[in-house]
Scaffold this motif. Structure first.
Motif, PDB file in Angstrom:
ATOM      1  N   GLU A   1      -5.453   9.511   1.616  1.00  0.00           N
ATOM      2  CA  GLU A   1      -5.775   8.209   2.198  1.00  0.00           C
ATOM      3  C   GLU A   1      -4.797   7.156   1.675  1.00  0.00           C
ATOM      4  O   GLU A   1      -4.284   7.259   0.563  1.00  0.00           O
ATOM      5  N   ARG A   2      -4.582   6.168   2.507  1.00  0.00           N
ATOM      6  CA  ARG A   2      -3.736   5.049   2.085  1.00  0.00           C
ATOM      7  C   ARG A   2      -4.453   4.282   0.988  1.00  0.00           C
ATOM      8  O   ARG A   2      -5.664   4.058   1.064  1.00  0.00           O
ATOM      9  N   GLU A   3      -3.713   3.869  -0.030  1.00  0.00           N
ATOM     10  CA  GLU A   3      -4.317   3.162  -1.153  1.00  0.00           C
ATOM     11  C   GLU A   3      -3.554   1.880  -1.456  1.00  0.00           C
ATOM     12  O   GLU A   3      -2.346   1.785  -1.223  1.00  0.00           O
TER      13      GLU A   3
ATOM     14  N   GLY B   1       6.716   1.158   7.075  1.00  0.00           N
ATOM     15  CA  GLY B   1       6.793   1.897   5.828  1.00  0.00           C
ATOM     16  C   GLY B   1       8.204   2.202   5.381  1.00  0.00           C
ATOM     17  O   GLY B   1       9.136   2.265   6.192  1.00  0.00           O
TER      18      GLY B   1
ATOM     19  N   TRP C   1       0.580  -4.394   9.845  1.00  0.00           N
ATOM     20  CA  TRP C   1       1.235  -3.422   8.970  1.00  0.00           C
ATOM     21  C   TRP C   1       2.677  -3.201   9.381  1.00  0.00           C
ATOM     22  O   TRP C   1       3.006  -3.251  10.572  1.00  0.00           O
TER      23      TRP C   1
ATOM     24  N   ALA D   1       5.629   8.267  -2.458  1.00  0.00           N
ATOM     25  CA  ALA D   1       4.777   7.971  -1.309  1.00  0.00           C
ATOM     26  C   ALA D   1       5.559   7.161  -0.292  1.00  0.00           C
ATOM     27  O   ALA D   1       6.658   6.684  -0.572  1.00  0.00           O
TER      28      ALA D   1
ATOM     29  N   PHE E   1       0.853  -1.172   0.000  1.00  0.00           N
ATOM     30  CA  PHE E   1       0.000   0.000   0.000  1.00  0.00           C
ATOM     31  C   PHE E   1       0.896   1.231   0.000  1.00  0.00           C
ATOM     32  O   PHE E   1       2.081   1.143   0.311  1.00  0.00           O
ATOM     33  N   ARG E   2       0.339   2.379  -0.314  1.00  0.00           N
ATOM     34  CA  ARG E   2       1.120   3.605  -0.276  1.00  0.00           C
ATOM     35  C   ARG E   2       0.252   4.763   0.182  1.00  0.00           C
ATOM     36  O   ARG E   2      -0.982   4.723   0.055  1.00  0.00           O
ATOM     37  N   GLN E   3       0.936   5.770   0.714  1.00  0.00           N
ATOM     38  CA  GLN E   3       0.227   6.926   1.248  1.00  0.00           C
ATOM     39  C   GLN E   3       1.101   8.156   1.128  1.00  0.00           C
ATOM     40  O   GLN E   3       2.294   8.117   1.451  1.00  0.00           O
TER      41      GLN E   3
ATOM     42  N   TYR F   1       5.557   3.656   1.321  1.00  0.00           N
ATOM     43  CA  TYR F   1       5.039   2.354   0.943  1.00  0.00           C
ATOM     44  C   TYR F   1       5.033   1.421   2.149  1.00  0.00           C
ATOM     45  O   TYR F   1       6.030   1.314   2.873  1.00  0.00           O
ATOM     46  N   TYR F   2       3.913   0.740   2.326  1.00  0.00           N
ATOM     47  CA  TYR F   2       3.732  -0.162   3.465  1.00  0.00           C
ATOM     48  C   TYR F   2       3.404  -1.566   2.971  1.00  0.00           C
ATOM     49  O   TYR F   2       2.681  -1.728   1.982  1.00  0.00           O
TER      50      TYR F   2
ATOM     51  N   VAL G   1      -7.890  -1.433   2.443  1.00  0.00           N
ATOM     52  CA  VAL G   1      -6.974  -1.147   3.544  1.00  0.00           C
ATOM     53  C   VAL G   1      -7.498  -1.697   4.864  1.00  0.00           C
ATOM     54  O   VAL G   1      -6.751  -2.293   5.657  1.00  0.00           O
TER      55      VAL G   1
END
Length: 123
Positions: free
Chosen positions: A44-46, A116, A113, A91, A37-39, A93-94, A107
């Motif tokens: 918002e995280r996507e 990041g 999680w 971004a 995911f990235r933010q 990244y997670y 999410v």
């Protein structure tokens, strides 16, 4: 308890490539799905991409054809190969994991999680 540790972030020029890694620690039970995911600040995280323990994958439209997600179940590692990077890919990244469910990028459905790793793409 599961712990996820990302690495591999950095700065790259547009058109370049980066490879992110995520090391997973802990006991993985039953079926599971891992995702990236990235933010960005204020957004918002996507979801970027996810992979099932049987190897099925899904990607966000914005990264299809450019990003590839893979995993090594024996080593409990997850990777994200990013190519043709664009400034809009910048971004944090997670990586994340969910147990049970289905292959998707929501999410709220992921259970654990990482902290990041930052990716910065300059034009």
């Amino acid at each position: 308890q599961v712990q996820l540790v990302e690495s591999g972030g950095g700065s790259v020029q547009a058109g370049g490539s980066l490879r992110l890694s995520c090391a997973a620690f802990g006991y993985f039970y039953g079926s599971h799905y891992m995702g990236w995911f990235r933010q960005t600040l204020g957004q918002e995280r996507e979801g970027v991409g996810a992979i099932a323990d049987d190897g099925r994958t899904t990607y966000a439209d914005s990264v299809k054809g450019r990003f590839t997600i893979s995993q090594d179940n024996a080593k409990n590692t997850l990777e994200l190969q990013m190519s043709s990077l664009k400034p809009e890919d910048t971004a944090m990244y997670y990586c994340a994991v969910r147990f049970g469910g289905y292959l998707g990028l929501r999410v709220t459905e992921f259970d654990y999680w990482g902290q990041g790793t930052q990716v910065t793409v300059s034009s």
